[in-house]
Design a protein around this motif. Structure first.
Motif, PDB file in Angstrom:
ATOM      1  N   GLY A   1      -8.972  -8.504  11.668  1.00 63.89           N
ATOM      2  CA  GLY A   1      -7.965  -9.092  10.793  1.00 63.89           C
ATOM      3  C   GLY A   1      -7.760  -8.281   9.535  1.00 63.89           C
ATOM      4  O   GLY A   1      -6.658  -8.215   8.993  1.00 63.89           O
ATOM      5  N   GLU A   2      -8.802  -7.622   9.074  1.00 55.49           N
ATOM      6  CA  GLU A   2      -8.733  -6.814   7.855  1.00 55.49           C
ATOM      7  C   GLU A   2      -8.118  -5.439   8.096  1.00 55.49           C
ATOM      8  O   GLU A   2      -7.374  -4.927   7.246  1.00 55.49           O
ATOM      9  CB  GLU A   2     -10.131  -6.628   7.270  1.00 55.49           C
TER      10      GLU A   2
ATOM     11  N   ARG B   1      -2.991  -8.986   4.096  1.00 52.47           N
ATOM     12  CA  ARG B   1      -2.099  -8.335   5.051  1.00 52.47           C
ATOM     13  C   ARG B   1      -1.731  -9.307   6.164  1.00 52.47           C
ATOM     14  O   ARG B   1      -2.332 -10.393   6.284  1.00 52.47           O
ATOM     15  CB  ARG B   1      -2.764  -7.084   5.645  1.00 52.47           C
ATOM     16  N   ASP B   2      -0.727  -8.922   6.954  1.00 53.78           N
ATOM     17  CA  ASP B   2      -0.351  -9.749   8.087  1.00 53.78           C
ATOM     18  C   ASP B   2      -1.444  -9.702   9.157  1.00 53.78           C
ATOM     19  O   ASP B   2      -2.147  -8.702   9.309  1.00 53.78           O
ATOM     20  CB  ASP B   2       0.959  -9.251   8.696  1.00 53.78           C
ATOM     21  N   MET B   3      -1.553 -10.789   9.902  1.00 56.83           N
ATOM     22  CA  MET B   3      -2.536 -10.841  10.972  1.00 56.83           C
ATOM     23  C   MET B   3      -2.147  -9.880  12.081  1.00 56.83           C
ATOM     24  O   MET B   3      -0.962  -9.741  12.404  1.00 56.83           O
ATOM     25  CB  MET B   3      -2.629 -12.264  11.520  1.00 56.83           C
ATOM     26  N   PRO B   4      -3.108  -9.177  12.668  1.00 60.13           N
ATOM     27  CA  PRO B   4      -2.781  -8.269  13.777  1.00 60.13           C
ATOM     28  C   PRO B   4      -2.294  -9.035  15.003  1.00 60.13           C
ATOM     29  O   PRO B   4      -2.578 -10.222  15.176  1.00 60.13           O
ATOM     30  CB  PRO B   4      -4.108  -7.571  14.065  1.00 60.13           C
TER      31      PRO B   4
ATOM     32  N   ALA C   1      -7.395 -11.277   7.793  1.00 59.98           N
ATOM     33  CA  ALA C   1      -6.097 -10.831   7.297  1.00 59.98           C
ATOM     34  C   ALA C   1      -5.822 -11.393   5.900  1.00 59.98           C
ATOM     35  O   ALA C   1      -5.327 -10.687   5.010  1.00 59.98           O
ATOM     36  CB  ALA C   1      -5.001 -11.250   8.266  1.00 59.98           C
ATOM     37  N   LYS C   2      -6.160 -12.648   5.692  1.00 61.05           N
ATOM     38  CA  LYS C   2      -5.948 -13.260   4.383  1.00 61.05           C
ATOM     39  C   LYS C   2      -6.797 -12.575   3.317  1.00 61.05           C
ATOM     40  O   LYS C   2      -6.321 -12.305   2.205  1.00 61.05           O
ATOM     41  CB  LYS C   2      -6.279 -14.748   4.450  1.00 61.05           C
TER      42      LYS C   2
ATOM     43  N   ARG D   1      -7.250 -14.644  11.255  1.00 64.15           N
ATOM     44  CA  ARG D   1      -6.486 -15.120  10.102  1.00 64.15           C
ATOM     45  C   ARG D   1      -7.297 -14.993   8.819  1.00 64.15           C
ATOM     46  O   ARG D   1      -6.771 -14.607   7.768  1.00 64.15           O
ATOM     47  CB  ARG D   1      -6.052 -16.572  10.322  1.00 64.15           C
TER      48      ARG D   1
ATOM     49  N   ASP E   1      -4.288  -3.159  13.735  1.00 61.69           N
ATOM     50  CA  ASP E   1      -2.920  -3.564  14.057  1.00 61.69           C
ATOM     51  C   ASP E   1      -2.896  -4.508  15.247  1.00 61.69           C
ATOM     52  O   ASP E   1      -2.002  -5.345  15.365  1.00 61.69           O
ATOM     53  CB  ASP E   1      -2.072  -2.332  14.387  1.00 61.69           C
TER      54      ASP E   1
END
Length: 300
Positions: A145-146, A178-181, A173-174, A170, A149
């Protein structure tokens, strides 16, 4: 062949025909499509070589590439490197950092605990290369998530994807802002036939995975009753637990739908068990049946 919802070819790590070379050969023979690696094993190549190989496939196929990576089993790491990575997540994070930096087209200067590089991958016009990570458990999913892609799953039941992998993606990514892959779920599958059993197909597809501690741990946490000792019984448990999808065409499509509902953006049909037991012709026919059912078309 009629059009279908299939849009890409995927290949996992192979010790028979190296997957980058396989896709390049296919491109040279005139068969070009988007491709994905799900996944290649980090101990086999330095991240510079990984970036170079992935971009080379994009250039030779003329299509986007998902370059998926994973550290592999600890015993494989030890055999290749002399010892396992003391921290799997740190090694993967550093590997991705170097690969992404090189694919970005600029000079990088990175020194980590496991990987580093100072220099540049010479610029070239090429289709996009996305970075994927193989994810089985929460820690790697959060890392994906971090930094990734695409998150690539394998042998993960749909419920495990929904309840464990997706929340961790999630969360990662949070944390990274960034957006979640995207999620690409590689699903081992076989149609039920009178002359074969689902457990036989599952064993032919996943015998090595059923002996790998990280797969055994994930499957147990997902509620699949594997022991790591009796591969025949464990193969049956894969079918019972939804890690291996089998049945008639409608049952298989229902099983695949569960992965879509769990959050998979892309579902990769893996018929390795059919190939190993019934051969390439039967595998091709089975794939045509499934793709045809997905579109309501009969493929020729």
């Amino acid at each position: 062949m009629a059009l279908s919802r299939a849009h890409a070819l995927w290949q996992g790590q192979s010790t028979l025909i190296e997957p980058h070379q396989g896709f390049t050969y296919a491109a040279g023979a005139g068969f070009r499509s988007p491709v994905g690696f799900g996944v290649t094993l980090m101990p086999l190549r330095h991240p510079y070589e990984a970036a170079l190989q992935a971009r080379s496939v994009a250039m030779t196929t003329g299509h986007p590439v998902v370059a998926g990576f994973g550290p592999g089993p600890a015993i494989f790491q030890e055999n290749m490197l002399g010892r396992p990575y003391p921290s799997q997540l740190t090694a993967v994070r550093e590997y991705v950092t170097v690969v992404r930096g090189l694919l970005g087209g600029g000079a990088i200067d990175f020194r980590g605990e496991y990987f580093g590089y100072r220099g540049i991958l010479p610029p070239a016009v090429a289709p996009k290369v996305e970075i994927g990570l193989g994810v089985l458990r929460r820690g790697m999913a959060r890392l994906a998530g971090e930094v990734a892609d695409v998150a690539v799953t394998w042998l993960t039941p749909a419920a495990w994807l929904a309840d464990t992998i997706m929340p961790a993606l999630r969360e990662g990514a949070k944390a990274a802002g960034r957006d979640m892959p995207r999620v690409a779920a590689m699903v081992p599958v076989a149609l039920r036939r009178p002359d074969r059993t689902p457990a036989e197909q599952a064993l032919a597809s996943n015998a090595m995975h059923l002996q790998a501690p990280h797969y055994i741990d994930m499957l147990r946490k997902a509620g699949v009753g594997v022991t790591g000792k009796n591969t025949a019984a464990d193969a049956a448990a894969l079918v019972e637990g939804g890690a291996f999808v089998s049945g008639d065409v409608e049952q298989v499509l229902t099983g695949l739908k569960e992965f879509e509902q769990a959050g998979a953006d892309e579902i990769i049909l893996n018929l390795t068990g059919v190939y190993n037991l019934q051969g390439p012709d039967e595998t091709t026919n089975e794939l045509k049946s499934l793709l045809g059912a997905l579109t309501g078309q009969k493929l020729r």
